[in-house]
Design an enzyme around this catalytic site. Structure first.
Site, PDB file in Angstrom:
ATOM      1  N   ARG A 167      29.982  23.613  38.651  1.00  0.00           N
ATOM      2  CA  ARG A 167      29.553  24.803  39.382  1.00  0.00           C
ATOM      3  C   ARG A 167      28.762  24.500  40.654  1.00  0.00           C
ATOM      4  O   ARG A 167      27.921  25.298  41.069  1.00  0.00           O
ATOM      5  CB  ARG A 167      28.716  25.718  38.466  1.00  0.00           C
ATOM      6  N   SER A 216      29.822  35.547  35.997  1.00  0.00           N
ATOM      7  CA  SER A 216      28.852  34.892  35.112  1.00  0.00           C
ATOM      8  C   SER A 216      27.517  34.728  35.824  1.00  0.00           C
ATOM      9  O   SER A 216      27.458  34.297  36.974  1.00  0.00           O
ATOM     10  CB  SER A 216      29.362  33.527  34.672  1.00  0.00           C
ATOM     11  N   GLU A 298      23.893  30.753  37.998  1.00  0.00           N
ATOM     12  CA  GLU A 298      25.183  30.523  38.647  1.00  0.00           C
ATOM     13  C   GLU A 298      25.310  31.421  39.867  1.00  0.00           C
ATOM     14  O   GLU A 298      25.884  31.051  40.879  1.00  0.00           O
ATOM     15  CB  GLU A 298      26.344  30.793  37.673  1.00  0.00           C
TER      16      GLU A 298
END
Length: 305
Positions: A167, A216, A298
């Site tokens: 990520r 998310s 995130e």
């Protein structure tokens, strides 16, 4: 910040960013620049005084802009940067092209980028976040990326230059990503489209796709995305530790952790950026107290409170 370079695109002062993010919150940017094409972007950055900050922004699908806004020139790429071409086994996509559109056009040509189909956002964001799901990541298929540096130079970045991790990537400071070239595996177009249809059905059944969210909220503590396989392990998934802390459906003002998927932060209506970030921080605090696990954001949060 009144003496700005001449542009062929659109340069707007004091532009609210709330309508440009999926969560529909946030204050204004000092300037919003929407370049006409690559040369317009290059010329603008070359002429822009060095003391002025630059913030590249995609479609705002993974972003909270704080209520005080951004003291910067926000650069948002549009039609001059959303082309998609499949040539000699490679998929070449502009940074403004939507991930889903790239996946579908690649599948039409018998190239497998199906993992991009359910990822909200654009290719520039996929590069910056090393977007991925079902065990596949942007880093796995990237050949090279094009970018414009803060001083206006057009450069090529290789995967090693971006230092991909889960990520995240390390895009050079001030660079604006403009294009990506992918080496996508071959596949049967009908099978690829069928797989994507199945992925969309599963996503819609498990995620609040009809609500105002930014995907998310936190990275999985396990350090990898869901694989979608039957043997997937959930103990260190963000949604699981949030559930274990009793925070599914938790609310602060107009912000809520979704009842449908507890790792989705949603704007139920009238939320401020402070509500959303404040709820996220409260979740992080309680999860740590409950399990000793520190959840990492995130969603990118930028700007002034």
């Amino acid at each position: 910040m009144t003496d700005m370079p001449d542009v062929r695109g659109r340069l707007t002062p004091n532009r609210s960013l709330s309508d440009l993010t999926w969560l529909r919150v946030g204050g204004p940017a000092d300037w919003l620049f929407q370049p006409a094409d690559l040369q317009d972007l290059s010329d603008f950055l070359a002429a822009l005084p060095r003391e002025i900050n630059v913030f590249p922004m995609g479609v705002g699908s993974n972003l909270i802009v704080r209520d005080g806004g951004l003291r910067a020139v926000v650069i948002r790429l549009g039609r001059g940067f959303n082309g998609i071409e499949v040539k000699d086994g490679l998929v070449i996509a502009g940074a403004a092209a939507l991930d889903a559109h790239v996946a579908k056009k690649a599948a039409d040509a018998g190239r497998d980028l199906t993992f991009l189909r359910t990822i909200p956002g654009s290719i520039g964001g996929a590069l910056r976040m090393n977007a991925g799901c079902y065990g596949s990541y942007t880093a796995d298929v990237l050949v090279e990326a094009q970018a414009v540096t803060r001083d206006g130079k057009i450069i090529t970045l290789r995967p090693d230059d971006l230092r991909f991790a889960y990520r995240q990537s390390q895009v050079p400071e001030g660079c604006v990503l403009t294009q990506a070239t992918f080496a996508a595996p071959e596949g049967d177009p009908a099978e690829l489209h069928a797989r994507m249809a199945d992925q969309i059905a599963k996503r819609d059944a498990t995620q609040p796709t009809k609500d105002r969210s930014a995907g998310s909220t936190f990275r999985n503590p396990a350090g990898f995305s869901s694989t979608g396989r039957a043997d997937d392990v959930h103990d260190l998934k963000a949604w699981k530790v949030i559930d274990d802390a009793g925070l599914r459906g938790a609310q602060l003002g107009g912000a809520q952790m979704s009842q449908k998927h507890s790792n989705f932060l949603i704007n139920t209506g009238g939320a401020t950026a402070a509500d959303l970030e404040g709820l996220g921080e409260a979740v992080r605090k309680k999860v740590y107290a409950q399990s000793g696990i520190t959840l990492e954001w995130e969603i990118m949060r930028v700007g002034e409170n």
